[in-house]
Design a protein around this motif. Sequence first.
Motif, PDB file in Angstrom:
ATOM      1  N   GLN A 261       0.809  -1.218   0.000  1.00 20.67           N
ATOM      2  CA  GLN A 261       0.000   0.000   0.000  1.00 20.67           C
ATOM      3  C   GLN A 261       0.842   1.268   0.000  1.00 20.67           C
ATOM      4  N   GLN A 273      -7.814   7.152  -5.581  1.00 19.94           N
ATOM      5  CA  GLN A 273      -8.822   7.089  -4.524  1.00 19.94           C
ATOM      6  C   GLN A 273      -9.378   8.475  -4.227  1.00 19.94           C
ATOM      7  N   CYS A 293     -10.691  -2.019  -1.610  1.00 17.75           N
ATOM      8  CA  CYS A 293      -9.253  -1.788  -1.815  1.00 17.75           C
ATOM      9  C   CYS A 293      -8.427  -2.593  -0.816  1.00 17.75           C
TER      10      CYS A 293
END
Length: 331
Positions: A261, A273, A293
């Motif tokens: 991430q 996002q 996600c």
Amino acid sequence: MNANDRNSSIELLRVLSITFVLIGHVFGHGAHGLVPNTNYILAFGISINVFMLISGYYGIRLKLKSLLNMIGMVMFYEISSTGINYLLTGGMNLHGAISGLFPVSHNYYYWFATCYIFLMLLSPLINKGLEGLNQKQYLWVVGSLIYMNCISGWLFRNYFINPTGFSTMQLIFMYVIGDAIRRLEISMKISFKSLGFIYMATSLFSMFQGQIPYIKELGAYNNPLDVLKSVAVFFIFMKFPFHSKWINYMAKCVFACYLIQEGMLGQTIYKLQYEFWKQTQDVLTFWGFAISCTIAIFIVALIIEPIRRKYMDRLIEGIYKHWHLKRIDLV
């Protein structure tokens, strides 16, 4: 203790901790904290403090091989993330790309990984030091660390100690607390009701972060509320031991989730996002998106990490034997 034989309730806590971290990053780094009322839910989450309590409870038994594994893992995900990001976007952050090659000295994206490696390097000294203390000396050290980090560091914003918890000092602090939990057997002395009350009280108070004029750094890892909540949650999970090979297997991939991430590709995904939030402006839709996600990151980690571990273990084993590194191994 082999990871497969560990108490699965603690390994489940490890999985839940990274889940809250991943979701929190989507709302914080992705949506830039613009999603309304997010803090009211995330206040009940658990932070990286829990990881360090677990490390301290089990103890880090440093071997040169484990150190090389950690460094290799960080480099693998940083280089992979940078390469994939370049292929997809045609761009890269040169500073971030270079820093990924030096995870011990500096890391542009992975502050936690660098601090954890420093903790690993210091773990023989910390372990031997704690083992040599009698109970009064031990309690003195624990009390001193609480004062240094939670009072001097957090309350008085002492930047020479640990103002926000994003530091090796914070990891050492929570590592020692985890060791104290094991050594003093504190968890068995506190009732489940009391622990539940502590968790709820600290979570509810955390909802009002930023609204108190001076005490506004409630999101800092060395905030005593977060430290207390982390300890309470750790105690709660310790009271319900069980064993599950699947949960223990998943727990082996949680650090990979963080590295996936937070790498260069992850920074690009954060921008997407943010665009998704701007387009939807719907809280429930974004929550579903954030959870999706997070699940996607877990799936990628569960696929990639066993393969990476298999081949990197072979590589490190070859280096280990060729250079006869067992002669300088740490115990």
